[in-house]
Design a protein around this motif. Structure first.
Motif, PDB file in Angstrom:
ATOM      1  N   LYS A  52       0.824  -1.202   0.000  1.00  0.00           N
ATOM      2  CA  LYS A  52       0.000   0.000   0.000  1.00  0.00           C
ATOM      3  C   LYS A  52       0.864   1.262   0.000  1.00  0.00           C
ATOM      4  CE  LYS A  52      -3.477  -2.498   2.694  1.00  0.00           C
ATOM      5  NZ  LYS A  52      -4.221  -2.566   3.967  1.00  0.00           N
ATOM      6  N   LEU A  53       0.253   2.360  -0.468  1.00  0.00           N
ATOM      7  CA  LEU A  53       0.931   3.654  -0.474  1.00  0.00           C
ATOM      8  C   LEU A  53      -0.111   4.752  -0.338  1.00  0.00           C
ATOM      9  CD1 LEU A  53       3.496   5.433  -0.951  1.00  0.00           C
ATOM     10  CD2 LEU A  53       2.953   5.341  -3.406  1.00  0.00           C
ATOM     11  N   VAL A  54       0.162   5.692   0.552  1.00  0.00           N
ATOM     12  CA  VAL A  54      -0.673   6.894   0.692  1.00  0.00           C
ATOM     13  C   VAL A  54       0.103   8.072   0.127  1.00  0.00           C
ATOM     14  CG1 VAL A  54      -1.832   8.469   2.283  1.00  0.00           C
ATOM     15  CG2 VAL A  54      -1.826   6.010   2.760  1.00  0.00           C
ATOM     16  N   ILE A  55      -0.539   8.837  -0.730  1.00  0.00           N
ATOM     17  CA  ILE A  55       0.033  10.080  -1.247  1.00  0.00           C
ATOM     18  C   ILE A  55      -0.837  11.218  -0.725  1.00  0.00           C
ATOM     19  CG2 ILE A  55       0.658  11.404  -3.311  1.00  0.00           C
ATOM     20  CD1 ILE A  55       0.861   8.715  -4.798  1.00  0.00           C
ATOM     21  N   TYR A  56      -0.218  12.170  -0.052  1.00  0.00           N
ATOM     22  CA  TYR A  56      -0.987  13.216   0.634  1.00  0.00           C
ATOM     23  C   TYR A  56      -0.509  14.604   0.210  1.00  0.00           C
ATOM     24  CZ  TYR A  56      -3.730  15.332   4.383  1.00  0.00           C
ATOM     25  OH  TYR A  56      -4.662  16.067   5.095  1.00  0.00           O
ATOM     26  N   PHE A  57      -1.464  15.435  -0.242  1.00  0.00           N
ATOM     27  CA  PHE A  57      -1.172  16.830  -0.562  1.00  0.00           C
ATOM     28  C   PHE A  57      -1.623  17.693   0.615  1.00  0.00           C
ATOM     29  CE2 PHE A  57      -2.182  15.512  -5.194  1.00  0.00           C
ATOM     30  CZ  PHE A  57      -0.889  15.050  -5.368  1.00  0.00           C
ATOM     31  N   VAL A  58      -0.680  18.390   1.207  1.00  0.00           N
ATOM     32  CA  VAL A  58      -1.001  19.170   2.400  1.00  0.00           C
ATOM     33  C   VAL A  58      -1.824  20.406   2.046  1.00  0.00           C
ATOM     34  CG1 VAL A  58       1.024  18.390   3.667  1.00  0.00           C
ATOM     35  CG2 VAL A  58       1.183  20.442   2.244  1.00  0.00           C
ATOM     36  N   GLY A  59      -2.553  20.907   3.022  1.00  0.00           N
ATOM     37  CA  GLY A  59      -3.336  22.120   2.841  1.00  0.00           C
ATOM     38  C   GLY A  59      -2.604  23.330   3.384  1.00  0.00           C
ATOM     39  N   GLY A  60      -3.257  24.471   3.283  1.00  0.00           N
ATOM     40  CA  GLY A  60      -2.700  25.695   3.835  1.00  0.00           C
ATOM     41  C   GLY A  60      -1.730  26.424   2.940  1.00  0.00           C
ATOM     42  N   GLU A  61      -1.445  25.855   1.779  1.00  0.00           N
ATOM     43  CA  GLU A  61      -0.392  26.438   0.947  1.00  0.00           C
ATOM     44  C   GLU A  61      -0.828  27.715   0.228  1.00  0.00           C
ATOM     45  OE1 GLU A  61       2.897  24.510   1.094  1.00  0.00           O
ATOM     46  OE2 GLU A  61       1.483  24.510   2.730  1.00  0.00           O
ATOM     47  N   TYR A  62      -2.136  27.918   0.041  1.00  0.00           N
ATOM     48  CA  TYR A  62      -2.579  29.174  -0.571  1.00  0.00           C
ATOM     49  C   TYR A  62      -2.269  30.351   0.345  1.00  0.00           C
ATOM     50  CZ  TYR A  62      -5.673  26.811  -3.966  1.00  0.00           C
ATOM     51  OH  TYR A  62      -6.199  26.055  -4.972  1.00  0.00           O
ATOM     52  N   LEU A  63      -2.311  30.079   1.658  1.00  0.00           N
ATOM     53  CA  LEU A  63      -2.321  31.170   2.614  1.00  0.00           C
ATOM     54  C   LEU A  63      -0.949  31.475   3.203  1.00  0.00           C
ATOM     55  CD1 LEU A  63      -5.574  30.167   4.507  1.00  0.00           C
ATOM     56  CD2 LEU A  63      -5.327  31.846   2.684  1.00  0.00           C
ATOM     57  N   SER A  64      -0.343  30.479   3.828  1.00  0.00           N
ATOM     58  CA  SER A  64       0.840  30.790   4.623  1.00  0.00           C
ATOM     59  C   SER A  64       2.052  29.945   4.299  1.00  0.00           C
ATOM     60  CB  SER A  64       0.508  30.585   6.111  1.00  0.00           C
ATOM     61  OG  SER A  64       0.150  29.242   6.344  1.00  0.00           O
ATOM     62  N   ASN A  65       1.863  28.945   3.440  1.00  0.00           N
ATOM     63  CA  ASN A  65       2.947  28.010   3.145  1.00  0.00           C
ATOM     64  C   ASN A  65       3.458  27.334   4.416  1.00  0.00           C
ATOM     65  OD1 ASN A  65       4.410  26.746   1.151  1.00  0.00           O
ATOM     66  ND2 ASN A  65       6.139  28.116   1.303  1.00  0.00           N
ATOM     67  N   ASN A  66       2.546  27.183   5.397  1.00  0.00           N
ATOM     68  CA  ASN A  66       2.897  26.558   6.667  1.00  0.00           C
ATOM     69  C   ASN A  66       1.993  25.357   6.902  1.00  0.00           C
ATOM     70  OD1 ASN A  66       3.587  25.839   9.217  1.00  0.00           O
ATOM     71  ND2 ASN A  66       3.025  27.757  10.195  1.00  0.00           N
ATOM     72  N   SER A  67       2.522  24.183   6.713  1.00  0.00           N
ATOM     73  CA  SER A  67       1.726  22.969   6.856  1.00  0.00           C
ATOM     74  C   SER A  67       2.258  22.094   7.973  1.00  0.00           C
ATOM     75  CB  SER A  67       1.732  22.192   5.539  1.00  0.00           C
ATOM     76  OG  SER A  67       3.056  22.013   5.086  1.00  0.00           O
ATOM     77  N   SER A  68       2.974  22.680   8.914  1.00  0.00           N
ATOM     78  CA  SER A  68       3.628  21.894   9.959  1.00  0.00           C
ATOM     79  C   SER A  68       2.619  21.158  10.834  1.00  0.00           C
ATOM     80  CB  SER A  68       4.511  22.790  10.825  1.00  0.00           C
ATOM     81  OG  SER A  68       3.750  23.835  11.401  1.00  0.00           O
ATOM     82  N   VAL A  69       1.455  21.758  11.082  1.00  0.00           N
ATOM     83  CA  VAL A  69       0.454  21.115  11.939  1.00  0.00           C
ATOM     84  C   VAL A  69      -0.050  19.839  11.299  1.00  0.00           C
ATOM     85  CG1 VAL A  69      -1.822  21.353  12.979  1.00  0.00           C
ATOM     86  CG2 VAL A  69      -0.231  23.278  13.035  1.00  0.00           C
ATOM     87  N   ILE A  70      -0.389  19.909  10.002  1.00  0.00           N
ATOM     88  CA  ILE A  70      -0.900  18.727   9.317  1.00  0.00           C
ATOM     89  C   ILE A  70       0.181  17.656   9.233  1.00  0.00           C
ATOM     90  CG2 ILE A  70      -1.770  17.857   7.114  1.00  0.00           C
ATOM     91  CD1 ILE A  70      -3.780  19.433   8.790  1.00  0.00           C
ATOM     92  N   LYS A  71       1.426  18.052   9.058  1.00  0.00           N
ATOM     93  CA  LYS A  71       2.496  17.043   8.998  1.00  0.00           C
ATOM     94  C   LYS A  71       2.617  16.282  10.317  1.00  0.00           C
ATOM     95  CE  LYS A  71       5.066  19.965   6.134  1.00  0.00           C
ATOM     96  NZ  LYS A  71       6.279  20.746   5.992  1.00  0.00           N
ATOM     97  N   LYS A  72       2.355  16.965  11.431  1.00  0.00           N
ATOM     98  CA  LYS A  72       2.372  16.287  12.733  1.00  0.00           C
ATOM     99  C   LYS A  72       1.227  15.279  12.820  1.00  0.00           C
ATOM    100  CE  LYS A  72       4.562  20.049  15.299  1.00  0.00           C
ATOM    101  NZ  LYS A  72       4.374  21.090  16.350  1.00  0.00           N
ATOM    102  N   VAL A  73       0.062  15.657  12.286  1.00  0.00           N
ATOM    103  CA  VAL A  73      -1.078  14.738  12.262  1.00  0.00           C
ATOM    104  C   VAL A  73      -0.735  13.486  11.462  1.00  0.00           C
ATOM    105  CG1 VAL A  73      -3.447  14.426  11.445  1.00  0.00           C
ATOM    106  CG2 VAL A  73      -2.780  16.578  12.551  1.00  0.00           C
ATOM    107  N   ILE A  74      -0.132  13.692  10.286  1.00  0.00           N
ATOM    108  CA  ILE A  74       0.216  12.558   9.422  1.00  0.00           C
ATOM    109  C   ILE A  74       1.275  11.679  10.089  1.00  0.00           C
ATOM    110  CG2 ILE A  74       1.193  11.914   7.194  1.00  0.00           C
ATOM    111  CD1 ILE A  74      -0.018  14.549   6.098  1.00  0.00           C
TER     112      ILE A  74
END
Length: 258
Positions: free
Chosen positions: A17-39
Motif C-alpha cells: 500500500k501507499l498513501v500520497i498526501y497533498f497538504v493544505g494551507g499552501e494558498y495562505l501561509s505556506n505553513n503545513s507543519s500542523v498537518i504534517k504532525k497529524v500525518i
C-alpha cells in the motif's frame, strides 16, 4: 516542491500500500507543519508509507504551477513507488483544503492522460471552486477564525492570477465533466458544519449522487475549516479526526466508484 516520507523503514518488506498526501494551507501561509504532525501520528498506528507533498504557493507560483507539481509528484510516486518503500498495489490519494482540491484535480488529469488512478480519494474540507463564485457558506466565512472570507478571496485571486477560465476543472474541479466524475475512484469527503467551503462539497456530492455515484460524505458537526489540526479543541473536532483516520484505512478496501 518539497516532500516527506513517513514510515519508510528498510527493516520491513515493501508494503503493498501507499498513501500520497497533498497538504493544505499552501494558498495562505505556506505553513503545513500542523498537518504534517497529524500525518506523522497516523504513521505510528498505520504501517504504510505516506508520501507527503508540499507544493509551491502563490503569489510567486500561481496556477498552474502548484497543480503541475502535485500531478508530477503523484506520477513520480506511483512509478517509483519502491523508492518510497511500497509496491503501490493499492494507492490512496488524500489531501486537505487546497491539497484536497489538488487531489481531485490530479485524478481528473490522470483520467485524461491515461495514468493509473488511486484506489480511493480522501478529501478533507477541499477547495473545489477557485472562481469568484460566492455561496451562502462563504458569506458565513466572515466570522470564521481559520478561513475568513476576505482572506479566502485574496488567496484565491492570487492563485488564479491572470487565468480567466474559471471553469477549468484543473483550477476548479467542481466543474469536472460528468463523464470524468463517473471514472473517479470512490471518494470520501468530510467538511465542517461551519466551513466557508461547505457549499462546494455539498454541490459536488449532489452532482455525484445525481449520476448514481454515492461518495462517503460527512458534515462534521460544530467544526470549522482546518479541523484536522485542531483535535484538541473539542470532542467534535477529535471525533472528526478519528473518522478521517478510519477512512484512510478503509479506503484501501473500496473497489471503484461504489
Amino acid at each position: 516542491l518539497i516532500y516527506f516520507i513517513y514510515f519508510l523503514n528498510k527493516k520491513f518488506p515493501l508494503s503493498q500500500k501507499l498513501v500520497i498526501y497533498f497538504v493544505g494551507g499552501e494558498y495562505l501561509s505556506n505553513n503545513s507543519s500542523v498537518i504534517k504532525k497529524v500525518i506523522k501520528n497516523w504513521s505510528n498506528d498505520f504501517p504504510v508509507p505516506i508520501f507527503v507533498v508540499q507544493y509551491s504557493s502563490p503569489p510567486t507560483k500561481p496556477y498552474p504551477h502548484p497543480f503541475n507539481e502535485c500531478y508530477y509528484a503523484y506520477a513520480w510516486a506511483v512509478t517509483n513507488c519502491q523508492m518510497l518503500g511500497s509496491l503501490a498495489e493499492q494507492v490512496v490519494l488524500a489531501g486537505d483544503s487546497a491539497g484536497g482540491g489538488f487531489a481531485l484535480s490530479v485524478c481528473l488529469r490522470a483520467i485524461k492522460e491515461g495514468l493509473r488512478l488511486p484506489q480511493g480519494l480522501l478529501l478533507m474540507y477541499p477547495t473545489l471552486n477557485n472562481s469568484p463564485f460566492v455561496s451562502a457558506s462563504r458569506f458565513f466565512g466572515y466570522i470564521d477564525p481559520f478561513l475568513p472570507f476576505n482572506t479566502m478571496q485574496r488567496s484565491q485571486e492570487s492563485y488564479r492570477d491572470s487565468h480567466k477560465n474559471y471553469e477549468d476543472p484543473y483550477l476548479s474541479p467542481i466543474f469536472a465533466s460528468d463523464d470524468d466524475l463517473r471514472k473517479l475512484p470512490h471518494i470520501h469527503i468530510m467538511v465542517g458544519q461551519f466551513d466557508p467551503l461547505l457549499d462546494d462539497s455539498v454541490l459536488l456530492v449532489s452532482r455525484l449522487r445525481h449520476k448514481g455515484i454515492y461518495p462517503t460524505f460527512v458534515i462534521a458537526r460544530e467544526c470549522s475549516h482546518g479541523f484536522l489540526g485542531l483535535s484538541n479543541v473539542s470532542e467534535q473536532y477529535r471525533s472528526a479526526c478519528q473518522i478521517v483516520f478510519q477512512w484512510l484505512k478503509r479506503a484501501f478496501q473500496m473497489e471503484g466508484n461504489q
